[in-house]
Write an enzyme that holds these catalytic residues in place. Structure first.
Site, PDB file in Angstrom:
ATOM      1  N   HIS A  61     -20.643  13.410  21.960  1.00  0.00           N
ATOM      2  CA  HIS A  61     -20.598  13.862  20.568  1.00  0.00           C
ATOM      3  C   HIS A  61     -19.820  15.161  20.469  1.00  0.00           C
ATOM      4  O   HIS A  61     -19.871  16.002  21.378  1.00  0.00           O
ATOM      5  CB  HIS A  61     -22.021  14.063  20.049  1.00  0.00           C
ATOM      6  CG  HIS A  61     -22.126  14.257  18.560  1.00  0.00           C
ATOM      7  ND1 HIS A  61     -21.556  13.398  17.655  1.00  0.00           N
ATOM      8  CD2 HIS A  61     -22.735  15.226  17.819  1.00  0.00           C
ATOM      9  CE1 HIS A  61     -21.829  13.803  16.426  1.00  0.00           C
ATOM     10  NE2 HIS A  61     -22.536  14.925  16.504  1.00  0.00           N
ATOM     11  N   GLN A 111     -20.468  11.467   8.907  1.00  0.00           N
ATOM     12  CA  GLN A 111     -19.647  10.401   9.486  1.00  0.00           C
ATOM     13  C   GLN A 111     -20.241   9.015   9.283  1.00  0.00           C
ATOM     14  O   GLN A 111     -19.613   8.005   9.621  1.00  0.00           O
ATOM     15  CB  GLN A 111     -19.438  10.655  10.975  1.00  0.00           C
ATOM     16  CG  GLN A 111     -20.716  10.552  11.804  1.00  0.00           C
ATOM     17  CD  GLN A 111     -20.530  11.023  13.221  1.00  0.00           C
ATOM     18  OE1 GLN A 111     -20.502  12.219  13.504  1.00  0.00           O
ATOM     19  NE2 GLN A 111     -20.400  10.069  14.142  1.00  0.00           N
ATOM     20  N   CYS A 136     -17.085  11.372  15.174  1.00  0.00           N
ATOM     21  CA  CYS A 136     -17.502  12.771  15.224  1.00  0.00           C
ATOM     22  C   CYS A 136     -16.353  13.711  15.577  1.00  0.00           C
ATOM     23  O   CYS A 136     -16.256  14.821  15.042  1.00  0.00           O
ATOM     24  CB  CYS A 136     -18.649  12.949  16.204  1.00  0.00           C
ATOM     25  SG  CYS A 136     -18.246  12.447  17.896  1.00  0.00           S
ATOM     26  N   ASN A 185     -22.978  20.157  12.325  1.00  0.00           N
ATOM     27  CA  ASN A 185     -22.904  18.751  12.700  1.00  0.00           C
ATOM     28  C   ASN A 185     -22.258  17.941  11.577  1.00  0.00           C
ATOM     29  O   ASN A 185     -21.930  18.480  10.511  1.00  0.00           O
ATOM     30  CB  ASN A 185     -24.316  18.231  13.016  1.00  0.00           C
ATOM     31  CG  ASN A 185     -24.301  17.024  13.934  1.00  0.00           C
ATOM     32  OD1 ASN A 185     -23.248  16.436  14.206  1.00  0.00           O
ATOM     33  ND2 ASN A 185     -25.463  16.632  14.417  1.00  0.00           N
TER      34      ASN A 185
END
Length: 517
Positions: free
Chosen positions: A438, A118, A124, A459
């Site tokens: 997040h 990102q 996110c 992630n």
């Protein structure tokens, strides 16, 4: 609690306080007293010197504290180490780091790739959601690597959030003063990069999806701060003008004047939205037409060429089709909903946040509040069935982005600072110490003796973070800092999904559950 008293033995002992005394020693120390007085006061505590609280910070005290700190060799070593190095390099608990391995006995068969990034943006939630969506698309078209365009959804989210904000400003113009806490909260961050599952559901339902190769990240998608500043500054300026116009329209004495004022308000808002559209389009670039067909040329995993022509909405619809859900691991966007763990509020309760959203006329933000065992059970059920799980957490606590470990035991704070942290999850929410910051994706879990031990996390910080982009989350960390997962109703009990039928408890806009991941 209170101390234990024994008249026969002639003493009062205060448990856990460290003092005990006899009547005789008391008399010697504080002077002889009569038997009558003793009978009345035999249980009275000794007199204490009253010390007033120091409200200023005296320099003498800080010198004393420093002298005491430096008198311990361990503290001098801590200063040498921690004043020149990051905490993670000095206080990492190697036993915890070793235990948090990337090995799991329940794992979805296809995780999707590549690891996404990102960059310097707060997108996110868009990366996590598109990483969930892409699994079904990659299965359907036999793709080795694939990304959906996060920037495409980002573009429309900015414009929709601007419209949402201006409508909230108009709606509160005559009911709330400018310095009211609600209005100030709305003004504080009108077009945050962050978002929620219900928000991305709104965007996909209205605008569809496109492959990233057709609308890749530009500079301002990767580095969004300047764009956000400009849009925010303009929206605040516009909001002040709309409040004046809305107040004039509401207080006009004559019907003709009121209609004229409403027309001026409508024209002003349309002009303002055109200005915001221009800023977003100039900084992100024009997007593919949501109603027009795009052409996507690609090679599958076997090197075979394909050409696809669909509208963005048609492309997205394949995710929720019966075939997509059953054979490709697709998701029914309209059915998926959020489970949250907010111990401040009653479990088994539907929650929402006042005036939190991104699309006028779209799906509202709702959370089904449950205990952590319900959340973990649902996540495990989805993983067993081969589905990745979107989740929201407070990623910055007890975690290390370099190693990709999230574990309550990761850092030995007592060793370095002679302290420990003792707030529970509810207290951290109540004091602003923690919130959902997040969003990521769960793809695997290690279960031992029927209980989860650690979770595999995909992630969106690129391959240089964690284990080539993959993180591991201890289950104890999840208990404290995981707040949300998004589930298909097939994987929870009926009494859980039925909570969606309740009238939601409305939390104020500034509540920590209103923070966008």
């Amino acid at each position: 609690m209170g101390g234990a008293v024994s008249k026969e033995e002639g003493f009062i002992s205060k448990e856990k306080s460290g003092y005990s005394f006899t009547q005789e020693s008391h008399a010697k120390r504080y002077g002889r007293i009569s038997q009558d007085s003793l009978a009345v006061n035999e249980l009275a505590p000794p007199p204490y010197e009253i010390k007033e609280r120091v409200v200023t910070l005296p320099l003498s005290a800080t010198k004393q504290w420093e002298s005491s700190l430096l008198s311990e060799p361990k503290n001098r070593l801590a200063i040498s180490a921690l004043s020149a190095n990051p905490i993670s390099s000095i206080l990492t608990n190697q036993a915890a780091a070793t235990a948090d391995t990337q090995t799991f006995n329940i794992k979805i068969p296809f995780e999707g790739g590549p690891i996404t990034n990102q960059r310097s943006s707060g997108r996110c939630w868009l990366f996590a959601s598109t990483n969930v969506f892409r699994v079904a698309i990659m299965k359907r078209y036999n793709l080795k690597d694939f990304e959906l365009s996060q920037a495409y959804l980002f573009y429309w989210d900015k414009i929709e959030k601007a419209n949402w904000f201006l409508e909230q400003i108009i709606d509160t113009a005559t009911t709330h003063e400018l310095d009211d806490r609600l209005v100030q909260t709305l003004f504080s961050d009108p077009i945050s990069d962050g978002g929620q599952w219900d928000m991305v559901s709104n965007l996909v339902e209205k605008y569809g999806l496109v492959p990233q190769v057709l609308y890749p990240d530009g500079y301002n998608a990767k580095n969004s701060s300047k764009m956000d500043w400009l849009i925010t500054a303009k929206l605040r300026e516009q909001a002040l003008e709309l409040r004046k116009l809305a107040t004039t329209a509401a207080t006009a004495a004559e019907e003709t004047s009121a209609r004229r004022a409403q027309l001026m308000l409508s024209l002003a808002k349309e002009r303002f939205m055109q200005e915001i559209h221009s800023i977003v389009t100039i900084m992100l670039g024009p997007v593919p037409d949501p109603q027009g067909k795009f052409q996507w040329d690609f090679y599958d995993a076997n090197g075979k060429f394909h050409q696809l022509q669909l509208t963005p909405k048609q492309f997205a619809a394949s995710l929720s089709s019966k075939q997509g859900v059953q054979t490709c691991g697709g998701v029914n966007l309209s059915a998926m909903f959020s489970l949250v763990n907010d111990p401040r509020n009653e479990y088994g309760r539907l929650l929402t946040v006042d005036r939190l959203g991104n699309m006028v006329g779209g799906r509202g933000i709702t959370y089904v509040n449950v205990d952590m065992s319900t959340i973990k059970s649902a996540a495990i059920n989805m993983l067993k069935a081969g589905y990745p799980v979107f989740f929201g957490c407070d990623v910055g606590k007890f975690s290390d982005s370099a190693t990709g470990i999230m574990d309550l035991d990761l850092f030995d704070l007592t060793l370095g600072f002679n302290i420990s942290l003792g707030m529970d999850k509810a207290q951290r929410l109540q004091t602003g110490e923690s919130s959902m910051t997040h969003a990521m994706v769960l793809t695997a879990v290690q279960v031992e003796n029927g209980e989860p031990v650690r979770w595999r996390v995909q992630n969106s910080w690129g391959e240089t973070a964690g284990d080539k982009g993959w993180f591991v989350m201890s289950d104890k960390w999840a208990d404290q800092f995981l707040y949300q997962i998004v589930v298909d109703p097939r994987f929870v009990a009926k009494e859980v999904s039925d909570i969606l039928k309740q009238d939601a408890l409305v939390l104020p806009r500034w509540d920590p559950m209103g923070v966008l991941a």
